[in-house]
Design a protein around this motif. Structure first.
Motif, PDB file in Angstrom:
ATOM      1  N   ASP A 120       0.861  -1.173   0.000  1.00  0.00           N
ATOM      2  CA  ASP A 120       0.000   0.000   0.000  1.00  0.00           C
ATOM      3  C   ASP A 120       0.905   1.234   0.000  1.00  0.00           C
ATOM      4  OD1 ASP A 120      -2.718   1.255   0.425  1.00  0.00           O
ATOM      5  OD2 ASP A 120      -1.682   2.011   2.191  1.00  0.00           O
ATOM      6  N   PHE A 121       1.066   1.854  -1.157  1.00  0.00           N
ATOM      7  CA  PHE A 121       2.024   2.959  -1.286  1.00  0.00           C
ATOM      8  C   PHE A 121       1.672   4.190  -0.456  1.00  0.00           C
ATOM      9  CE2 PHE A 121       3.465   0.637  -5.105  1.00  0.00           C
ATOM     10  CZ  PHE A 121       4.817   0.622  -4.832  1.00  0.00           C
ATOM     11  N   PRO A 122       0.384   4.562  -0.294  1.00  0.00           N
ATOM     12  CA  PRO A 122       0.087   5.704   0.585  1.00  0.00           C
ATOM     13  C   PRO A 122       0.604   5.518   2.003  1.00  0.00           C
ATOM     14  CG  PRO A 122      -1.808   5.221  -0.792  1.00  0.00           C
ATOM     15  CD  PRO A 122      -0.824   4.121  -1.036  1.00  0.00           C
ATOM     16  N   SER A 123       0.434   4.313   2.553  1.00  0.00           N
ATOM     17  CA  SER A 123       0.944   4.072   3.908  1.00  0.00           C
ATOM     18  C   SER A 123       2.466   4.005   3.917  1.00  0.00           C
ATOM     19  CB  SER A 123       0.360   2.775   4.478  1.00  0.00           C
ATOM     20  OG  SER A 123       0.745   1.656   3.707  1.00  0.00           O
ATOM     21  N   GLU A 124       3.058   3.501   2.830  1.00  0.00           N
ATOM     22  CA  GLU A 124       4.523   3.466   2.742  1.00  0.00           C
ATOM     23  C   GLU A 124       5.089   4.879   2.738  1.00  0.00           C
ATOM     24  OE1 GLU A 124       6.595   1.020   2.833  1.00  0.00           O
ATOM     25  OE2 GLU A 124       5.444  -0.797   2.418  1.00  0.00           O
ATOM     26  N   LEU A 125       4.419   5.780   2.040  1.00  0.00           N
ATOM     27  CA  LEU A 125       4.875   7.173   2.012  1.00  0.00           C
ATOM     28  C   LEU A 125       4.772   7.803   3.391  1.00  0.00           C
ATOM     29  CD1 LEU A 125       3.293   8.387  -1.368  1.00  0.00           C
ATOM     30  CD2 LEU A 125       5.709   7.901  -0.908  1.00  0.00           C
ATOM     31  N   GLU A 126       3.705   7.505   4.116  1.00  0.00           N
ATOM     32  CA  GLU A 126       3.563   8.023   5.480  1.00  0.00           C
ATOM     33  C   GLU A 126       4.657   7.474   6.386  1.00  0.00           C
ATOM     34  OE1 GLU A 126      -0.310   7.231   6.982  1.00  0.00           O
ATOM     35  OE2 GLU A 126      -1.349   8.358   5.428  1.00  0.00           O
ATOM     36  N   ALA A 127       5.083   6.250   6.112  1.00  0.00           N
ATOM     37  CA  ALA A 127       6.128   5.630   6.920  1.00  0.00           C
ATOM     38  C   ALA A 127       7.517   6.141   6.568  1.00  0.00           C
ATOM     39  CB  ALA A 127       6.087   4.109   6.765  1.00  0.00           C
ATOM     40  N   GLY A 128       7.635   6.867   5.443  1.00  0.00           N
ATOM     41  CA  GLY A 128       8.927   7.454   5.079  1.00  0.00           C
ATOM     42  C   GLY A 128       9.550   6.893   3.826  1.00  0.00           C
ATOM     43  N   LEU A 129       8.790   6.132   3.018  1.00  0.00           N
ATOM     44  CA  LEU A 129       9.341   5.599   1.769  1.00  0.00           C
ATOM     45  C   LEU A 129       9.746   6.730   0.831  1.00  0.00           C
ATOM     46  CD1 LEU A 129       9.829   3.229  -0.259  1.00  0.00           C
ATOM     47  CD2 LEU A 129       7.470   3.594  -1.019  1.00  0.00           C
ATOM     48  N   GLU A 130      10.933   6.602   0.251  1.00  0.00           N
ATOM     49  CA  GLU A 130      11.406   7.554  -0.751  1.00  0.00           C
ATOM     50  C   GLU A 130      11.974   6.795  -1.934  1.00  0.00           C
ATOM     51  OE1 GLU A 130      14.120  10.344   0.875  1.00  0.00           O
ATOM     52  OE2 GLU A 130      12.726  11.121   2.382  1.00  0.00           O
ATOM     53  N   LEU A 131      11.881   7.401  -3.089  1.00  0.00           N
ATOM     54  CA  LEU A 131      12.416   6.796  -4.300  1.00  0.00           C
ATOM     55  C   LEU A 131      13.720   7.483  -4.679  1.00  0.00           C
ATOM     56  CD1 LEU A 131       9.191   6.472  -6.514  1.00  0.00           C
ATOM     57  CD2 LEU A 131      10.188   4.770  -4.986  1.00  0.00           C
ATOM     58  N   SER A 132      14.676   6.682  -5.119  1.00  0.00           N
ATOM     59  CA  SER A 132      15.927   7.260  -5.598  1.00  0.00           C
ATOM     60  C   SER A 132      15.778   7.760  -7.029  1.00  0.00           C
ATOM     61  CB  SER A 132      17.050   6.226  -5.518  1.00  0.00           C
ATOM     62  OG  SER A 132      16.749   5.085  -6.314  1.00  0.00           O
TER      63      SER A 132
END
Length: 448
Positions: A120-132
């Motif tokens: 679930d990418f929205p929750s991943e973004l909230e957790a701090g996921l970043e793309l290189s």
């Protein structure tokens, strides 16, 4: 007799026997230094392990593995996710569904076999996921790949012996050197039917690459697919999560769950202070969870026992030094008998005389603690500098940069100084008491 005069009197008398007093201080300093250096090993390794633990895992991360219901563990569903997100202090809840086989991903003459999962990418973004590089998927056939996916793509026309070097790494000339963003790759999954392997290929487009893992030893070569791709795989294999069935194995598709579930759920707290409260609430609700805070608590408990044991062993050295202090103070009482007689004759109270000798033993202990602490810091720096070099030369391997064999916090200095002062004062109590019992007339005639 004022305290200032008592202090001056002690200094004058200590100056009369400089060598003996110095040797007594030296013995005390050695005992104190031994105590600090010995205990510093426990403090150093404890600090190194804590730093390594906190570096390897996010300190606000709580992994939830399932829920205990009637003695058995059940997988987590959307209802559990909603409950986790409602807990106070929770920042995000990420969840994954993993394929139960490792697909082969290929582009041109290069391929890699690795795990695939939905997220679930929205929750991943909230957790701090970043793309290189790139962006998040917007269509069903778009994917995000792990940071190390590209470096592990290898030529499928080269044998394994020729492909890798002595360290087992893919040689640079056989690695994929292009840009995968916007490129189409093929995902091949398999299933066994009638003792024959059948395959199914799904074209996918790479839109993003995750950032490099914070842990140097960790490699992220996962592929993040959409729910529709997962369902296509399940439709082809006829099993949950695309599991490959072998001859004689039960077809799991006949007993599919009524409610969808997640293979991996991770809760991210807003800060480290609320991690324990969230973990306690999960435990009360019969969820099986794990957080780095739990591991740190166990580490702290074990090392508290170790450090206490090392301090006790080190205290033995200070106790041995106390024998010298007792001997020094006993001789001081004998040598200063006339002075004690004069003080008594002019009205000095026994309490004052006793205080003078306890003050002297305390000054010896304090001086020994100061010298011992300075020596301990020098030894600690030498150990941290020399021991890694020795071990690296023997093992031919580089040690972790955060590894410290010795660390001296202020709390250890205060503990060692307190023990040293306590032991030296106790050593001077009996000689001080004996000084108060000296007869004035005998002291004046030097008969003590």
């Amino acid at each position: 007799m004022k305290f200032k005069d008592q202090f001056q009197f002690v200094r004058q008398n200590m100056g009369k026997n400089k060598v003996r007093v110095f040797m007594t201080m030296l013995a005390t300093a050695i005992g104190c230094a031994f105590l600090i250096v010995l205990a510093s090993v426990g403090f150093g390794l404890h600090d190194s392990l804590i730093q390594n633990t906190m570096q390897d895992r996010a300190v606000t991360e709580i992994q939830v593995h399932g829920k205990e219901v009637d003695g058995s563990y059940q997988s987590l569903t959307d209802g559990d996710i909603d409950y986790f997100e409602s807990i106070s202090g929770v920042k995000a809840v990420t969840r994954n569904k993993r394929l139960q086989q490792s697909p082969v991903f290929s582009i041109d003459d290069y391929q890699i076999q690795t795990e695939a999962m939905t997220t679930d990418f929205p929750s991943e973004l909230e957790a701090g996921l970043e793309l290189s590089e790139g962006r998040l998927p917007e269509k069903d056939n778009e994917i995000v790949i792990g940071y190390d996916f590209v470096s592990n793509l290898k030529k499928n026309t080269v044998s394994d012996e020729e492909l890798t070097n002595e360290q087992g790494e893919i040689k640079e000339e056989y690695q994929y050197d292009g840009d995968l963003i916007g490129k189409e790759i093929e995902m091949k999954v398999i299933q066994i039917e009638d003792n024959e392997e059948k395959s199914h290929t799904i074209p996918l487009t790479v839109t993003g690459i995750t950032e490099a893992p914070t842990r140097e030893w960790f490699q992220d070569q996962s592929v993040y697919i959409s729910e529709s791709v997962l369902k296509e795989v399940e439709q082809f294999t006829g099993t949950d999560r695309g599991m490959v069935t072998t001859p004689g194995q039960e077809d799991l598709s006949t007993g599919q769950q009524q409610e969808d579930f997640y293979d991996q759920v991770t809760i991210y707290a807003e800060n480290m202070e609320v991690v324990q409260a969230i973990s306690d609430e999960l435990e009360n609700k019969n969820y099986a969870s794990y957080s780095v805070v739990s591991e740190i608590e166990q580490i702290n408990m074990i090392f508290t026992i170790i450090k206490t044991g090392l301090i006790i062993v080190g205290t033995i050295a200070v106790l041995i030094a106390s024998i010298g202090i007792y001997n020094t103070m006993t001789m001081a009482v004998t040598e200063r008998a006339p002075d004690i007689g004069i003080m008594k004759a002019i009205g000095a109270k026994p309490k004052t005389i006793k205080r003078i000798f306890i003050l002297e033993s305390g000054m010896i202990g304090l001086a020994g603690a100061i010298i011992g602490t300075a020596v301990a810091y020098i030894v600690s720096m030498a150990v941290n500098f020399a021991l890694p070099l020795i071990l690296e030369s023997i093992s031919k391997e580089e040690l972790p940069p955060e590894l410290r064999f010795s660390m001296i916090p202020w709390s250890l200095v205060l503990i060692a100084a307190s023990i040293c002062l306590l032991v030296t004062v106790l050593s001077g109590l009996r000689p001080a008491k004996r000084a108060t019992q000296i007869d004035v007339l005998k002291a004046m005639r030097r008969e003590v």
